[in-house]
Design an enzyme around this catalytic site. Structure first.
Site, mmCIF file in Angstrom:
data_model
loop_
_atom_site.group_PDB
_atom_site.id
_atom_site.type_symbol
_atom_site.label_atom_id
_atom_site.label_comp_id
_atom_site.label_asym_id
_atom_site.label_seq_id
_atom_site.Cartn_x
_atom_site.Cartn_y
_atom_site.Cartn_z
ATOM 1 N N ARG A 1 -4.938 7.639 -4.922
ATOM 2 C CA ARG A 1 -5.884 7.684 -3.818
ATOM 3 C C ARG A 1 -6.002 9.132 -3.349
ATOM 4 N NH1 ARG A 1 -6.179 3.678 -0.200
ATOM 5 N NH2 ARG A 1 -7.269 5.234 1.056
ATOM 6 N N SER B 1 -0.329 7.459 -3.741
ATOM 7 C CA SER B 1 -1.213 7.827 -2.619
ATOM 8 C C SER B 1 -0.931 9.245 -2.157
ATOM 9 C CB SER B 1 -1.015 6.859 -1.458
ATOM 10 O OG SER B 1 -1.371 5.562 -1.850
ATOM 11 N N ASP C 1 -8.934 5.542 3.744
ATOM 12 C CA ASP C 1 -9.243 4.153 3.395
ATOM 13 C C ASP C 1 -10.734 3.874 3.518
ATOM 14 O OD1 ASP C 1 -6.543 3.978 3.346
ATOM 15 O OD2 ASP C 1 -6.371 2.408 4.865
ATOM 16 N N ASP D 1 -1.051 -6.178 -1.560
ATOM 17 C CA ASP D 1 -0.897 -4.918 -0.832
ATOM 18 C C ASP D 1 0.175 -5.119 0.249
ATOM 19 O OD1 ASP D 1 -1.759 -2.452 0.828
ATOM 20 O OD2 ASP D 1 -3.164 -2.350 -0.840
ATOM 21 N N ASP D 2 0.077 -4.383 1.335
ATOM 22 C CA ASP D 2 1.113 -4.377 2.381
ATOM 23 C C ASP D 2 1.332 -5.786 2.965
ATOM 24 O OD1 ASP D 2 2.958 -3.310 4.090
ATOM 25 O OD2 ASP D 2 1.615 -1.823 4.968
ATOM 26 N N ASP E 1 2.409 3.786 -1.461
ATOM 27 C CA ASP E 1 1.698 4.425 -0.357
ATOM 28 C C ASP E 1 2.534 5.580 0.217
ATOM 29 O OD1 ASP E 1 -0.321 4.784 1.457
ATOM 30 O OD2 ASP E 1 -0.376 2.719 2.141
#
Ligand code: GLA
Length: 514
Positions: free
Chosen positions: A304, A230, A308, A120-121, A198
């Protein structure tokens, strides 16, 4: 008329605005054209509508995600830990990825279906290279991303990577905006198999065109790259909040009397439920407040929808509530090739008990949700591992019909069965998976009975199998009620086989959202 002209002028009628805005423009025009005689807004509205219809004609066509994707992703557990000296086993690094790849294979996760290993990030340097290419953090990924891909592929796993559609990722690393083609080319060169894109640091209304554009670039690489968007997560909450006022106006001034008599009930910023009975009003509400899920499902393999998930029972319940409360609007967009994503599995971390972990696994199976573990496989406790590897529950999640299940019963107010929910999913072989969730905290297991109607099962004779293997198989006759006893903040998860049922063995195919 001022607002109508403003929308057109500020967007110069150049790009296809989202459906909500077109609807808004046209409605307002129809309402006011006799007063102003202006034709500009009609031209703008029709042009925009035409552009929307003609844009994005080609869907994502990568043949992937015929069942919900399964894998592992860094974010929920490992966040943006970049200090490898202080946290050598937790920092986002080659070391963590290699270790996880090895464990996914040796501990049976790959065999159970968890095939994507995603970073991920926080994997990037803070600046692009001199050639404008993305540069992985030089200390933490000293051998670059192709070496990571090779390591992952050598173990028959697939490589997932995070980026952001905006100028910066959510954690402040370079985003793809302005470099989309270069970055997509780079991902393909690195042999990435899964991109999570994202949506931080960008105008939400660019997403309706921007996400499909990146999807088309991914398609054009010729490499099958699963596309996780996202896009709706960033539009859902914003749309609700920023248009409550407009909606009130429209309902008051533009719609029929019966709609006008409806009442609005707001609860927090996340829900706006129309409590009137009028279906037109409900349809209008959905149109006004919903991201364009038809387009999202056409261009993304998964997306998504909401906030979160965090490492707690209350966060899990919040996500479940959102998916239950919005199911009528979103569930039909799930199917082979494209899935709603309620976010990562918390199982194996700090915040959930064993019973609560079973709740997440069961509800994610009902929701046909992607199953992305985000936990340290090196320190995973056996009782959590057993839940993650439960092949019966995974089979429900992966059912080839790909029909997202629904929350069919919920008792919020006081009295008998308070705090219980029932979630039901129809399966390809004619059977049903039913999760009985208890949000109660009164010490002992809670015993309750449910009718066929409450479980939304066709009245029939069934054989009932406990998917967590806690109680023996039993029969349910069509004239009975079904008794369960559920632990506090726990679940009972059953498969109901019709005693006479047809077996449908045709393979899954991506269904086209046209
Ligand atoms: C957002 C996403 C998370 C994660 C972080 C990374 O919050 O929703 O899933 O990717 O960004 O910064």
């Amino acid at each position: 008329m001022r607002e109508v002209v403003e929308i057109c002028v500020t967007r110069d009628c150049e790009g296809p605005p989202i459906a909500r805005e077109i609807w808004f423009i046209v409605t307002r025009f129809m309402q006011q054209k006799h007063e102003t005689g202006t034709t500009m807004s009609l031209r703008c509205g029709l042009l925009a509508a035409l552009m929307l219809l003609t844009s994005g004609a080609s869907a994502l066509d990568n043949g992937l995600a015929l069942t919900p994707p399964m894998g592992w992703l860094t974010w929920e557990r490992f966040r943006c830990i970049t200090d490898c000296e202080a946290y050598p086993d937790e920092c986002i690094s080659e070391n963590l990825i290699r270790r996880t790849a090895d464990l996914m294979v040796s501990e049976g996760y790959l065999e159970a279906g968890y095939e994507y290993l995603g970073i991920d990030d926080c994997w990037l340097e803070k600046k692009r290279g001199p050639d404008n290419r993305l540069v992985p953090d030089k200390k933490r990924f000293p051998n670059g991303m192709k070496a990571i891909a090779d390591y992952i592929h050598a173990r028959n796993l697939k490589f997932g990577l995070y980026e952001d559609f905006g100028n910066y990722t959510c954690a402040g690393y370079p985003g793809v905006l302005g470099y989309e083609q270069l970055d997509v080319t780079t991902f393909a060169e690195w042999e990435v198999d899964y991109i999570k894109l994202d949506g931080c640091n960008v105008d939400r209304y660019r997403m309706d065109e921007g996400y499909p554009d990146v999807g088309k670039m991914l398609n054009a690489t010729g490499r099958p790259i699963l596309y996780s968007c996202s896009w709706p997560a960033y539009q859902e909450d914003h749309m609700l909040r920023s248009h409550q006022r407009d909606a009130g106006f429209l309902l008051k001034d533009s719609i029929s009397d019966s709609v006008r008599e409806g009442r609005w009930r707001g609860s927090g910023s996340s829900e706006l439920l129309f409590t009137g009975q009028n279906t037109t009003a409900k349809a209008i509400t959905s149109l006004l407040y919903s991201p364009n899920y038809k387009s999202i499902a056409k261009h993304c393999n998964m997306w998504r929808n909401w906030n979160d998930i965090e490492d707690s029972w209350s966060s899990l319940l919040g996500v479940m509530d959102w998916f239950g409360n919005n199911q009528e609007r979103i569930a039909t967009f799930a199917g082979p090739g494209h899935w709603n994503d309620p976010d990562m599995l918390l199982i194996g971390n700090y915040g959930l008990t064993v019973d609560q972990a079973k709740v997440q696994m069961a509800v994610w199976a009902i929701l046909a949700a992607p199953l992305l573990i985000s936990a340290d496989l090196a320190t995973m406790r056996p009782e959590f591992k057993e839940i993650l590897l439960n092949h019966r529950v995974i089979a429900i999640n992966q059912d080839r019909l790909g029909k997202q299940g629904l929350r069919v019963f919920q008792k919020k107010d006081a009295g008998e069965r308070k705090g219980l929910e029932v979630w039901t999913r129809e399966l390809s072989d004619g059977s049903y998976a039913v999760a009985f969730v208890s949000r109660r905290d009164d010490g002992a297991g809670y015993a309750a009975k449910f009718t066929f109607e409450e479980m939304q099962l066709p009245s029939d004779d069934y054989l009932v199998e406990d998917l967590f293997d806690e109680v023996p198989e039993r029969k349910l006759n069509s004239d009975d009620e079904f008794p369960v006893r559920i632990n506090p903040s726990g679940v009972k998860f059953y498969k109901f086989y019709k005693l006479k049922q047809n077996d449908n063995k045709s393979p899954p195919q991506a269904d086209i959202v046209d």
